[in-house]
Design an enzyme around this catalytic site. Sequence first.
Site, PDB file in Angstrom:
ATOM      1  CB  THR A 104      -5.535   0.836 -13.374  1.00  0.00           C
ATOM      2  OG1 THR A 104      -5.109   0.771 -15.068  1.00  0.00           O
ATOM      3  CG2 THR A 104      -4.882   1.261 -12.342  1.00  0.00           C
ATOM      4  CE1 TYR A 105      -0.819  -0.874 -17.810  1.00  0.00           C
ATOM      5  CE2 TYR A 105      -2.909  -1.414 -18.112  1.00  0.00           C
ATOM      6  CZ  TYR A 105      -1.962  -1.076 -18.539  1.00  0.00           C
ATOM      7  OH  TYR A 105      -1.860  -0.386 -19.831  1.00  0.00           O
ATOM      8  CE  LYS A 136      -2.382   1.413   3.872  1.00  0.00           C
ATOM      9  NZ  LYS A 136      -3.530   1.561   4.819  1.00  0.00           N
ATOM     10  CB  SER A 182      -1.727   1.979 -16.682  1.00  0.00           C
ATOM     11  OG  SER A 182      -1.227   2.940 -17.382  1.00  0.00           O
TER      12      SER A 182
END
Length: 114
Positions: free
Chosen positions: A57-58, A9, A25
């Site tokens: 998303t990535y 995180k 992204s």
Amino acid sequence: MEIEILKSKIHRVTITEANLNYVGSLTLDEDLMEAANMIEYEKVQIVNVNNGTRIETYLIKGKRGSGVCCLNGPAARQGAVGDIVIVISYATMDFEKAKSFKPSVVFPQTGNKL
């Protein structure tokens, strides 16, 4: 039994850019990714503290040390420059192993610096 738990995180990073005309992204400073044990193309959840949106998303590596946090493509509609977001990734692992697993948590400073 396997469960999904918090892996990494980045808590309260500031959006520096929003680029609607991109494939998609989140572009993120490579220093932040590394500190949080995240890798390029990893699936992430982005939680916008300012407006409450949650998207998946990535990651794409941004320039190291730049402080970049750029919402790309459709994600750009979910936040504005200056918004505060939390970037989260999860991992699936054995229940017993998960009991002792410790996630990587990063608290960026002003300018999205470590």
